[in-house]
Each structure stands twice: as C-alpha cells, then as structure tokens.
Write a protein that holds these residues in place. Structure first.
Motif, PDB file in Angstrom:
ATOM      1  N   PRO A 359       7.438 -20.088  -6.594  1.00  0.00           N
ATOM      2  CA  PRO A 359       7.946 -21.362  -7.111  1.00  0.00           C
ATOM      3  C   PRO A 359       6.852 -22.424  -7.122  1.00  0.00           C
ATOM      4  N   TYR A 360       6.782 -23.154  -8.224  1.00  0.00           N
ATOM      5  CA  TYR A 360       5.748 -24.175  -8.381  1.00  0.00           C
ATOM      6  C   TYR A 360       6.248 -25.477  -7.754  1.00  0.00           C
ATOM      7  N   GLU A 361       6.182 -25.512  -6.439  1.00  0.00           N
ATOM      8  CA  GLU A 361       6.687 -26.655  -5.689  1.00  0.00           C
ATOM      9  C   GLU A 361       6.142 -26.580  -4.268  1.00  0.00           C
ATOM     10  N   GLY A 362       6.276 -27.685  -3.552  1.00  0.00           N
ATOM     11  CA  GLY A 362       5.899 -27.698  -2.148  1.00  0.00           C
ATOM     12  C   GLY A 362       4.572 -28.371  -1.881  1.00  0.00           C
ATOM     13  N   HIS A 363       4.201 -28.406  -0.606  1.00  0.00           N
ATOM     14  CA  HIS A 363       3.024 -29.158  -0.157  1.00  0.00           C
ATOM     15  C   HIS A 363       1.730 -28.628  -0.766  1.00  0.00           C
ATOM     16  N   LEU A 364       1.583 -27.309  -0.864  1.00  0.00           N
ATOM     17  CA  LEU A 364       0.342 -26.748  -1.379  1.00  0.00           C
ATOM     18  C   LEU A 364       0.140 -27.122  -2.847  1.00  0.00           C
ATOM     19  N   ALA A 382      -0.427 -28.149 -14.483  1.00  0.00           N
ATOM     20  CA  ALA A 382       0.785 -27.364 -14.726  1.00  0.00           C
ATOM     21  C   ALA A 382       0.539 -25.914 -14.303  1.00  0.00           C
ATOM     22  N   PRO A 383       1.619 -25.157 -14.055  1.00  0.00           N
ATOM     23  CA  PRO A 383       1.456 -23.754 -13.656  1.00  0.00           C
ATOM     24  C   PRO A 383       1.342 -22.840 -14.870  1.00  0.00           C
ATOM     25  N   TYR A 384       0.822 -21.652 -14.630  1.00  0.00           N
ATOM     26  CA  TYR A 384       0.839 -20.632 -15.671  1.00  0.00           C
ATOM     27  C   TYR A 384       0.966 -19.266 -15.032  1.00  0.00           C
ATOM     28  N   LEU A 385       1.295 -18.292 -15.855  1.00  0.00           N
ATOM     29  CA  LEU A 385       1.427 -16.897 -15.435  1.00  0.00           C
ATOM     30  C   LEU A 385       0.186 -16.145 -15.891  1.00  0.00           C
TER      31      LEU A 385
END
Length: 446
Positions: A359-364, A382-385
C-alpha cells in the motif's frame, strides 16, 4: 553487529554526495557480469570492495557466499540513538550486472568513464548507481556521527540479474537471522523522474509483477525431412510460441497503477479509466516502454531450439518464454497461458516468483515524498508498478513492506528506461549527486 557507536558524539556537517561519483565509477570498473549460468567473474571482488568501504568508517560487515565467487555483503548500522526503535529497515542493492558486448558501446562498458556529464558503464543505472549513493551517504553520515536512530541493515547482493537464487534467496532461506526485526525494505528502480506535461513526476516503486520464466517442450515422431509427418515437434511448438507471442492481454489496473494514472490524468486535465489507460501511459514518453507493460500481463518468447540437421525431423523442440503477471491476476495468467500453449507442449518453470504490492501509504512513503520535494519543490511524487523483478521478491517473503527508491532527477529528453540492460548505459553526474542528497534527507526522516 558492533560498529562505532557515535550517538553521543557531536553531529557535524557532512556532504552526502562527496564520494558518490567516484564510488559509482569504481564499482563499474569491477566486472560482475552475470550470464545466468556458471560463467562470469562473480561478485566476490565487488563484495570485498564494499566490505572495505564499510570497514574504513567502522562498520563491520559479513560476506555470505552461496558458492565460490557468488558473494553478498550484509551489515548492521544505526539503532544507536535514544529513540529506542527496534523496527529495522533494510536498504538493499545488488552487485551483479548483465553482460555487455564492448564492440556495441561508444565507451568501454567497464571503464566508468565520465563523458558529457554522465558516468558511463554497465551498471550505471542497474544498479551500481544506487549502491554508490547508499555507500556515499552511509560513509558521510558515519564519519559525521549522524547515525540513524532506527536500526538499519545494509545488504549488497549477488545474482539479482538471474533471479536472486544465489543471493537474496540464500540470505532469506539460510541466514534470516541477519534480517531479524526488519519490517520494511527499500531497494532499486524507484524515485527516478519522468517528465509529463512539463512536470517532473518521481515514480516510487510500490509493486512488482510476478515472474514466470518458462521452458516449453514439444515432443513428436522423428523422421526423414522428405516424408509426411503429422507428429512434428517443431510445428507444434512453433504454433504455440506464435499464439503466446501474439496474444493481446487485456488491461488490468492494480491499486498502485490506479493512483499513478489518476495523477497523470490530473496533469492532463482528464479522468483515468481502463479505456484511456494506454493513452495516459503514452504521456510518459520513453518511460511508456516500461509502464505500458504494467497495465497488462505479458508473455514474450525469447529462445528457440530444435533439430540438428536440415533433413531430419527431431524428436524434441524447446522454447523459452518470459512471462510476467500482475498482482492479483496470477490465476487468469496461467489459465490463459494453458489455452494458448495447447496440447502436447509441456511447461516447466525456470523461475517462478510471486508478484507483490505494498500500500502506498504510511511513514516511509511520507519520508520519501518529503525528501524529494525538499530538493525539487515543484515535483510530483506517485507510485508505480515495476515490470521487471528485484530482490524485493525474496525479502518480501519475510513480511517486509517494500519500496523501490533510488532517487534520480533526470533530463526530460533522456530515454532512461532504454538504458536498463541497454547499450551505452549511463547516468547523469548531477543525478547521482541529487540522489545522494535526497537519500540523506530520507535517512533523517525514517
């Protein structure tokens, strides 16, 4: 593992980018070509070099050798502050590179030459650049007494370019105690920029496709090439390979790509849908080569072998296929593959590794975003796969949340993804220095 406990020492200014270019050049000059078999020099010389660099600043390391010459390095660092954190963070890179044919290059691929503002050589982007960033930052911080409060495991692996079976897999299967307490991991192929509508978009790897490297074998009746033969192994295999190679896989959007496409759609003034996903991917220019492969499953035939004489129909024919499947779509992938292959063709897995998605969330994630924006305030993150595979596939088996974050600010006209395993692989000098500064900020915040 003991190291210099400098938590009580006064913290002094340091330059995290001071050594990064020379460290990258030195690593490139050590040939660690991985041919995927028993050939090649192995990683031992590079592992010894890394161990020496860590030892010079008081960080003790251990070398793990799965077989002669196939060597990984692992060390513990940090965790010396007053915060009392016990949730470790793994920072990992690999030491091997794919082979390079020198006659195809403008420069010697193992020279580490600096030319036109770039460091050239095999591994410049995959991934001795990140190894150099990590080492430059760690050495600078260790010298300045800026050791993170969070326990850190530094890991430089063998064999990633052949699936990690002689590197990360060995560490996970046989030396898991080295990773005790680690809950999160950061590795390669993320944090690089692509330019979309004039904005730099930094892509954080939050997922990887699964890997299915497969050997296909068809068997038939041997005979004279001049006679009728309705049980021809070459014919049967060729038809299967043609079907597999021509198949148009449907668009399937994972949570990671939904976030990325929504980000791009916002820049383009539209909305993201499965129908316009290919058009949104094209906004990335050269990077669409990679990103276009992560909205569908893929199967690419790569090798064919059959026969020994033109007038002899052989008993057996073989082919190899590089298959990659999206997180959540493995069942669909293998069911479709079985239909495409048809009867009379056996499928054997050369390497079968699961996909993953964090999941693209959290402290890191917040720390990665803040560190980039501190150096490039107008950026979009932004995230990617990821279409390929990394050692994260192995480390994830221990339950780690994983991301790819090797930050690089790249020129808009650089076809960066073409440099992975490509000819004239190179990385901008200023991108290396940018990456070291960003990663240093990241370690302040993890």
């Amino acid at each position: 593992m003991p190291n210099d406990d400098r938590s009580d020492a006064p913290q002094t200014a340091h330059d995290p980018a001071a050594e990064v270019v020379e460290l990258c050049r030195d690593l490139i000059r050590i040939d660690t070509s991985n041919y995927g078999d028993q050939d090649g020099p192995g990683e031992r010389k590079a592992a010894e070099h890394v161990a020496t660099l860590l030892d010079e600043v008081g960080i003790e390391s251990r070398m793990i050798e799965s077989e002669p010459g196939r060597t990984s390095v692992i060390a513990r660092w940090g965790g010396a502050g007053a915060g009392g954190r016990d949730d470790g963070l793994l920072l990992h890179g690999h030491l091997d590179v794919v082979p390079a044919a020198a006659e195809d290059w403008q420069v010697d691929p193992f020279s580490g030459e600096v030319q036109d503002g770039y460091v050239w050589g095999r591994g410049a982007v995959d991934m001795k650049d990140f190894d150099a960033m990590l080492l430059s930052v760690v050495r600078a911080r260790q010298r300045a007494g800026r050791v993170p409060e969070r326990p850190i495991v530094l890991c430089f692996t063998a064999d990633e370019e052949a699936g990690g079976h002689k590197g990360a897999q060995v560490i996970v299967d046989e030396h898991a105690e080295e990773l005790e307490g680690v809950t999160e991991a950061v590795g390669e192929v993320g944090g690089f920029s692509a330019t979309v509508r004039g904005r730099r978009v930094y892509l954080i790897e939050a997922a990887e496709k699964g890997m299915a490297w497969m050997k296909l074998t068809a068997r038939g009746r041997a005979g004279h090439g001049s006679m009728i033969n309705t049980d021809n192994a070459v014919t049967r295999l060729s038809a299967a390979v043609a079907r597999i190679g021509a198949h148009q896989w449907p668009v399937r959007l994972t949570p990671t790509m939904e976030v990325l496409l929504a980000t791009v759609a916002d820049l383009a003034g539209t909305e993201a849908t499965p129908e316009n996903a290919p058009a949104l991917i094209e906004e990335f220019g050269g990077a669409a080569r990679m990103l276009g492969a992560v909205i569908t499953n893929t199967t690419n035939p790569t090798m064919l072998s059959a026969g020994y004489k033109v007038n002899v129909i052989p008993t057996e024919a073989t082919a190899y296929v590089d298959g990659r499947f999206l997180p959540g779509f493995e069942d669909e992938f293998f069911a479709t593959l079985a239909e495409l292959t048809g009867e009379g063709v056996e499928i054997e897995h050369v390497s079968h590794q699961q996909p993953w998605e964090t999941p693209y969330e959290g402290h890191l994630v917040d720390a990665m975003t803040r560190s980039i924006l501190a150096e490039d305030e107008d950026a979009v993150v932004a995230p990617y796969l990821m279409s390929g595979g990394t050692d994260a596939k192995h480390f994830r088996r221990l339950g780690m949340r994983s991301y790819g974050f090797a930050p690089l600010r790249l020129p808009a006209d650089l076809d960066f993804t073409a440099l992975f395993h490509g000819v004239d692989e190179r990385v901008p000098v200023d991108a290396l220095e940018f990456g070291a500064r960003v990663f240093d900020r990241f370690l302040d915040d993890v």
